[in-house]
Design a protein around this motif. Sequence first.
Motif, PDB file in Angstrom:
ATOM      1  N   GLN A 126      67.117  16.406  43.773  1.00  0.00           N
ATOM      2  CA  GLN A 126      66.439  15.352  43.054  1.00  0.00           C
ATOM      3  C   GLN A 126      66.875  13.929  43.806  1.00  0.00           C
ATOM      4  OE1 GLN A 126      63.673  14.676  40.306  1.00  0.00           O
ATOM      5  NE2 GLN A 126      63.992  17.141  41.442  1.00  0.00           N
ATOM      6  N   CYS A 130      59.430  10.359  46.466  1.00  0.00           N
ATOM      7  CA  CYS A 130      58.858  11.536  46.314  1.00  0.00           C
ATOM      8  C   CYS A 130      59.196  12.319  45.082  1.00  0.00           C
ATOM      9  CB  CYS A 130      59.419  13.167  47.534  1.00  0.00           C
ATOM     10  SG  CYS A 130      58.291  14.180  47.600  1.00  0.00           S
ATOM     11  N   ASN A 131      57.498  12.328  44.706  1.00  0.00           N
ATOM     12  CA  ASN A 131      57.217  12.776  43.307  1.00  0.00           C
ATOM     13  C   ASN A 131      57.804  14.484  43.065  1.00  0.00           C
ATOM     14  OD1 ASN A 131      56.810  12.676  40.582  1.00  0.00           O
ATOM     15  ND2 ASN A 131      54.616  13.333  41.049  1.00  0.00           N
ATOM     16  N   THR A 132      58.967  14.564  42.598  1.00  0.00           N
ATOM     17  CA  THR A 132      59.114  16.293  42.219  1.00  0.00           C
ATOM     18  C   THR A 132      59.078  16.638  40.459  1.00  0.00           C
ATOM     19  OG1 THR A 132      60.915  16.055  42.849  1.00  0.00           O
ATOM     20  CG2 THR A 132      59.835  16.803  44.751  1.00  0.00           C
ATOM     21  N   CYS A 167      63.803   9.098  48.666  1.00  0.00           N
ATOM     22  CA  CYS A 167      62.577   8.615  49.373  1.00  0.00           C
ATOM     23  C   CYS A 167      61.380   8.427  48.776  1.00  0.00           C
ATOM     24  CB  CYS A 167      62.224   9.951  50.523  1.00  0.00           C
ATOM     25  SG  CYS A 167      61.935  11.618  49.376  1.00  0.00           S
ATOM     26  N   CYS A 214      65.377  21.858  49.451  1.00  0.00           N
ATOM     27  CA  CYS A 214      63.777  22.713  49.347  1.00  0.00           C
ATOM     28  C   CYS A 214      63.968  23.272  49.030  1.00  0.00           C
ATOM     29  CB  CYS A 214      63.554  22.214  50.288  1.00  0.00           C
ATOM     30  SG  CYS A 214      63.207  19.923  51.346  1.00  0.00           S
ATOM     31  N   SER A 258      67.931  12.826  45.878  1.00  0.00           N
ATOM     32  CA  SER A 258      66.612  13.023  47.545  1.00  0.00           C
ATOM     33  C   SER A 258      65.577  12.581  47.514  1.00  0.00           C
ATOM     34  CB  SER A 258      66.905  14.537  48.426  1.00  0.00           C
ATOM     35  OG  SER A 258      68.567  14.027  49.315  1.00  0.00           O
ATOM     36  N   ALA A 259      65.260  13.664  46.619  1.00  0.00           N
ATOM     37  CA  ALA A 259      63.497  12.808  45.616  1.00  0.00           C
ATOM     38  C   ALA A 259      64.035  11.679  45.380  1.00  0.00           C
ATOM     39  CB  ALA A 259      63.114  13.952  44.742  1.00  0.00           C
ATOM     40  N   ARG A 260      64.110  11.315  44.704  1.00  0.00           N
ATOM     41  CA  ARG A 260      64.366   9.581  44.307  1.00  0.00           C
ATOM     42  C   ARG A 260      64.327   8.739  45.624  1.00  0.00           C
ATOM     43  NH1 ARG A 260      67.009  11.901  39.999  1.00  0.00           N
ATOM     44  NH2 ARG A 260      68.749  11.430  40.392  1.00  0.00           N
TER      45      ARG A 260
END
Length: 304
Positions: free
Chosen positions: A249, A257-259, A255, A170, A251-253
């Motif tokens: 990215q 999470c939109n980043t 869970c 992060c 990790s974002a996918r």
Amino acid sequence: MARIGFVGLGNMGGPMAANLVKAGHEVVGYDLNPEAAQMVKGSSVRIVDDVRSVAEGANAVVSMLPSGPLVLEVWAAVLPVLPAGSLIIDSSTIDVASARRAHEMAGSFGVLSLDAPVSGGTEGAQAGTLTFMAGGTEEAFATAKPLLAAMGRRIIHCGDQGAGQIAKLCNNMILGISMIGVSEAFLLAERLGLDRQALFDVASTSSGQCYALTTHCPVPGPVPTSAANRDYTPGFAASLMAKDLRLAQESARACGCNTPLGMAAAELYQSFERQGGHAKDYAAIIRFLDTRDTRAAAGASVAS
């Protein structure tokens, strides 16, 4: 004094191991690359030619490696050698799933474990001023803290197993996005005729202030220690930024999470890496952005 095994003696691991020696510890080191092992020659780190040997008689083992699968491979080799109740620390930047799997492996051998990635680049590794972001039990953190203090200035317990890696990914997503924003601002200022020092003087003391600007300014001049003044010889390589943004990215996918800015930054750094930027400092993204703008303008001119 503790006996510490250190696996991974490259640009980051080598100076970290040397700082443990300076703090009075006996350090036994291993690296698959003989050239990396030679980097710590003269620092009193004793080099061995087998990864298991670093764990023999050790109170703790530290790993600093390029990927999650390699961390798991190294831990699988050294954990059976470490006595129960000893400590193993991974300071690599890897995916969260691999970090948590490594903790599970350590627990099965009764070994305390910590994921403790770092921030501060090669300068911080050499100066012993790294920031450690640690994930693991309170007991593991308390045991590891004196060793980490020999290599860093700030040591933060971020939470349970894997929390250090989450904090690192992060944090570096913020840094990557920030550097792109700072670079675009300097390019725009230049095109509009504003002196780079004037922009720095304003932004560094107002709402545009950020670490990417004041410590790693992507243009030569305003920050003398910036890699921009050394033809972007890396302190923190663009290839590593590309890797960290990719992991963020993933990790974002995982869970949901939109980043969108994180995704855009990852794509830009990966493109920069593919087009020859891998061996440059991450601040050199400004060159890629400038070249890309030039290409786009040329294309628009041809189309018209």
